[in-house]
Design a protein around this motif. Structure first.
Motif, short mmCIF file in Angstrom:
data_model
loop_
_atom_site.label_atom_id
_atom_site.label_comp_id
_atom_site.label_asym_id
_atom_site.label_seq_id
_atom_site.Cartn_x
_atom_site.Cartn_y
_atom_site.Cartn_z
N VAL A 182 0.85 -1.20 0.00
CA VAL A 182 0.00 0.00 0.00
C VAL A 182 0.89 1.26 0.00
O VAL A 182 0.62 2.23 -0.71
N GLN A 183 1.98 1.22 0.77
CA GLN A 183 2.91 2.37 0.80
C GLN A 183 3.57 2.58 -0.56
O GLN A 183 3.72 3.71 -1.03
N VAL A 184 3.98 1.48 -1.18
CA VAL A 184 4.66 1.59 -2.47
C VAL A 184 3.68 2.15 -3.51
O VAL A 184 4.02 3.04 -4.29
N GLN A 185 2.46 1.64 -3.48
CA GLN A 185 1.44 2.12 -4.41
C GLN A 185 1.21 3.62 -4.22
O GLN A 185 1.12 4.38 -5.19
N SER A 186 1.19 4.04 -2.96
CA SER A 186 0.95 5.46 -2.68
C SER A 186 2.11 6.31 -3.21
O SER A 186 1.89 7.37 -3.81
N LEU A 187 3.33 5.86 -3.02
CA LEU A 187 4.46 6.65 -3.52
C LEU A 187 4.47 6.66 -5.05
O LEU A 187 4.79 7.67 -5.68
N LEU A 188 4.06 5.54 -5.63
CA LEU A 188 3.96 5.51 -7.10
C LEU A 188 2.95 6.54 -7.58
O LEU A 188 3.19 7.26 -8.56
N GLU A 189 1.82 6.63 -6.87
CA GLU A 189 0.81 7.61 -7.29
C GLU A 189 1.34 9.03 -7.14
O GLU A 189 1.15 9.87 -8.02
N GLN A 190 2.04 9.29 -6.03
CA GLN A 190 2.61 10.64 -5.85
C GLN A 190 3.63 10.96 -6.94
O GLN A 190 3.84 12.11 -7.28
N GLY A 191 4.28 9.94 -7.47
CA GLY A 191 5.28 10.15 -8.53
C GLY A 191 4.68 9.96 -9.92
O GLY A 191 5.42 9.65 -10.85
#
Ligand code: 6PG
Length: 247
Positions: free
Chosen positions: A125-134
């Motif tokens: 979930v954290q990785v997905q969130s950082l991907l979305e921010q990027g």
């Protein structure tokens, strides 16, 4: 993109760390100027430690707007955060306690769940969130490579190499490099990088480096061959002990 990798050969490990620090500062400044955001995925192991120490000291420490930096880990050993084997602890000791990244922008891999599979789901979930921010990309993924061609915690012939394309994080057991329980980004996640930077030093990496960069395709044997960002670049910084550049 899948372009030809950019390979830089330095005389020794210290020059690899120096070159990497200069390169990361330039990239971070460019990305922060363009987007106010820099998502950096850290590598574990021993090779990046000198790089992290350099980034935490003059002149580099004052050249990055650390408040805009977000930190993830490419892999973590499944040990407590204060264990000497912890990649999180290593990054804290060498870099993170010396720079002004807001604590809510540092995302350690959780290692307190009894079941590492649960930890992998939470981290996904954290990785997905950082991907979305990027905007669908991780700005920089730092990686090392073992003498067997593993990278992150993706080891030769391990079932984790065959993770489904929609999994970003995987729990590893029976890793041949201790400790045996780990959490790792999958290649599906790593290949969302805008930039991958491999740091590889030492004579024990000779065979793997040659196989990964110029050998026949055999990604089960040499997992690092699978690092091919869909829309990004790969840079290798290696020292001369790896034998690269020798005829
Ligand atoms: C780990 C790693 C691992 C590491 C390589 C290279 O936590 O063990 O992240 O993939 O990067 O094994 O390790 P060295 O830099 O110590 O050779």
């Amino acid at each position: 993109m899948n372009q030809v990798p950019d390979i830089r050969i330095c005389p020794d490990a210290a020059s690899v760390q120096q070159m990497a620090a200069e390169w990361i500062v330039a990239l971070a400044r460019e990305r922060i100027a363009a987007t106010n955001h820099f998502g950096m995925v850290l590598a574990g192991g021993s090779t990046p430690q000198g790089l992290y120490r350099r980034l935490a000291a003059a002149p580099f420490v004052d050249q990055i707007a650390w408040e805009q930096v977000h930190i993830l880990w490419g892999d973590e050993r499944y040990v407590s955060a204060d264990d000497p084997q912890s990649n999180y602890r290593m990054a804290c000791d060498t870099l993170l306690t010396h720079v002004s990244i807001p604590s809510e922008q540092i995302y350690p891999v959780p290692t307190s769940f009894a079941d590492p599979v649960r930890a992998a789901s939470v981290y996904e979930v954290q990785v997905q969130s950082l991907l979305e921010q990027g905007r669908g990309q991780l700005d920089l993924v730092l990686l090392g490579m073992g003498p067997d061609g593993h990278t992150a915690s993706l080891f030769p012939h391990h079932p984790a190499l065959n993770s489904p394309e929609n999994r970003l994080v995987v729990a590893i057991d029976q890793a041949p490099k201790p400790p045996p329980r780990r959490i790792s980004l999958t290649f599906a996640a790593i290949n969302q990088a805008a930039h991958v930077l491999f740091l590889v030093t030492g004579a024990d990496k000779r065979e793997a480096l040659r196989a990964v960069l110029s050998g026949a395709a055999d990604p089960q044997q040499w997992p690092a061959q699978t690092v091919r960002p869909h829309n990004g670049s790969v840079t290798w910084m290696v020292d001369s002990a790896t034998g690269l550049g020798e005829t």
